[in-house]
Write a protein that holds these residues in place. Structure first.
Motif, short mmCIF file in Angstrom:
data_model
loop_
_atom_site.label_atom_id
_atom_site.label_comp_id
_atom_site.label_asym_id
_atom_site.label_seq_id
_atom_site.Cartn_x
_atom_site.Cartn_y
_atom_site.Cartn_z
N TYR A 1 0.85 -1.19 0.00
CA TYR A 1 0.00 0.00 0.00
C TYR A 1 0.89 1.24 0.00
CZ TYR A 1 -3.48 -3.42 1.48
OH TYR A 1 -4.31 -4.51 1.56
N TYR A 2 0.39 2.32 -0.61
CA TYR A 2 1.16 3.56 -0.65
C TYR A 2 0.48 4.60 0.23
CZ TYR A 2 3.94 7.46 -2.29
OH TYR A 2 4.79 8.54 -2.34
N LEU A 3 1.25 5.13 1.20
CA LEU A 3 0.75 6.12 2.15
C LEU A 3 1.37 7.47 1.82
CD1 LEU A 3 1.28 3.84 5.28
CD2 LEU A 3 -0.81 4.13 3.95
N ASP A 4 0.53 8.46 1.66
CA ASP A 4 0.98 9.78 1.22
C ASP A 4 2.15 10.28 2.07
OD1 ASP A 4 -0.13 12.21 -0.55
OD2 ASP A 4 0.71 12.98 1.31
N PRO A 5 3.24 10.74 1.41
CA PRO A 5 4.44 11.17 2.16
C PRO A 5 4.21 12.38 3.05
CG PRO A 5 4.65 11.70 -0.17
CD PRO A 5 3.44 10.83 -0.04
N SER A 6 3.16 13.14 2.81
CA SER A 6 2.87 14.31 3.64
C SER A 6 1.77 14.04 4.67
CB SER A 6 2.46 15.50 2.76
OG SER A 6 3.52 15.87 1.90
N SER A 7 0.62 13.55 4.18
CA SER A 7 -0.52 13.38 5.08
C SER A 7 -0.60 12.00 5.71
CB SER A 7 -1.82 13.64 4.31
OG SER A 7 -2.06 12.61 3.36
N GLY A 8 0.06 11.01 5.10
CA GLY A 8 -0.01 9.64 5.60
C GLY A 8 -1.23 8.88 5.12
N ALA A 9 -2.16 9.54 4.42
CA ALA A 9 -3.39 8.89 3.94
C ALA A 9 -3.06 7.88 2.84
CB ALA A 9 -4.38 9.92 3.44
#
Length: 353
Positions: A322-330
């Motif tokens: 899964y890929y988690l946004d590098p800024s928000s973590g979403a």
């Protein structure tokens, strides 16, 4: 007689001329070229050797060379191969129609050159290595566990046990760790350990070692915080048996709490908190959360220490990425990640080959 001879010579010349024209009509146009990267699993600690193969007999690899030797490899760095592919007898490529694709742990940059008689291309490959298991594992100083460094490993995973029962899994980037925070009862504490790549995306090429058991254990006596809570969850406090207020991070009854010194030692509650440049999420009962959490329609993943994870994450026995946004973590869904991978509606990476 001379005239007849001349006609024969002309006829022969005509045949020669015709034979020099490429016989396209009987040739096979190749519109798809597939190559595969096959990895040979060696002993732990040795970087995987690979073999690049063609997926059809209609073409073959004429030459291949690596731009960097394996001995110079650093974990996560790609090795680029320069490859020339040529068609076999009776076949040809089409500059406008031939597409090149690969299977395996590799990618093809856009610099591929295709002509009728050859394909010149580059192939990027990130080598894998099966990490060796940690050795010389023991408790050095009361609750401080230690072990030998493992080459290539960026961290270690520990499965903690209380009186032989599994408790939780934690990570560390060091070759030692203080386990006193997890010794909250009068149980014996021990652990299994393995070397791993614990940074974002590293487990794709740093394959975790086998689990190894620590033969020693320590008693957790006198490490429990005794006291009582006061107030409701909106204003939650804890005092020990001597009346001293809990402050900062505290593990109580197997759960982590954060009592904010800047807020009168009130427990953090219900939502995100930025602490020491890391994001944490607390439940309605003020306990620190770990694992997957669903907040305002978005999925997030919290590490074993409670901090929000970013980048690539693999989760569960299925091994999905899964890929988690590098800024928000979403978590991203139905999208193409910055490094070119597609994730589906559930956020899982779609593996095309």
């Amino acid at each position: 007689m001379k005239r007849k001879s001349k006609k024969v010579l002309l006829a022969a010349a005509g045949i020669a001329a015709l034979s020099s024209i490429p016989a396209y009509a009987g040739s096979n146009r190749i519109t798809s070229v597939g190559i595969s990267v096959e990895e040979d699993k060696p002993s732990p600690g040795v970087v995987y050797p690979v073999e690049v193969k063609c997926n059809s007999n209609d073409y073959e690899i004429e030459s291949i060379s690596a731009t960097k030797d394996y001995s110079d490899w650093k974990p996560g760095r790609k090795i680029t191969y320069d490859i020339t592919i040529v068609p076999t007898d009776g076949n040809f490529f089409s500059k406008s129609e031939t597409k090149v694709h690969c299977s395996g742990n590799a990618s093809i940059p856009k610099s591929t050159s295709i002509s009728r008689n050859e394909i010149r291309m580059k192939l990027n490959y990130v080598p894998k290595v099966q990490l060796e298991a940690p050795e010389n594992i023991y408790f050095e100083d009361e609750y401080e566990a230690t072990w030998d460094e493992v080459e290539y490993a960026t961290g270690y995973e520990l499965k903690l046990y209380r009186d032989g029962e599994y408790y939780k899994t934690i990570e560390t980037s060091n070759e030692k760790i203080d386990l006193s925070d997890y010794a909250t009862d009068s149980d014996d504490i021990t652990f299994d350990i393995r070397a791993a790549g614990i940074e974002d995306g590293e487990s794709k090429y740093l394959l975790a070692s086998d689990w190894v058991n620590c033969d020693e254990s320590v008693s957790a006596a006198d490490n429990t915080v005794y006291g009582s809570f006061a107030g409701n969850y909106e204003n939650y406090y804890f005092k020990d048996d001597n009346g001293n207020p809990a402050s900062g991070w505290q593990m109580i009854n197997g759960h982590w709490y954060y009592f904010d010194p800047a807020d009168g030692n009130r427990a953090a509650r219900s939502g995100w908190r930025l602490l020491n440049e890391k994001w944490y999420f607390f439940s309605d009962t003020c306990t620190m959360m770990t694992g997957w959490v669903h907040v305002n329609g978005q999925w997030y993943y919290l590490n074993q220490d409670g901090s929000m994870k970013t980048g690539w994450h693999t989760s569960g026995p299925s091994g999905k990425w899964y890929y988690l946004d590098p800024s928000s973590g979403a978590m991203w869904a139905n999208a193409v990640t910055p490094d070119g991978y597609t994730v589906d509606a559930d956020g899982a990476w779609i593996q095309l080959f």
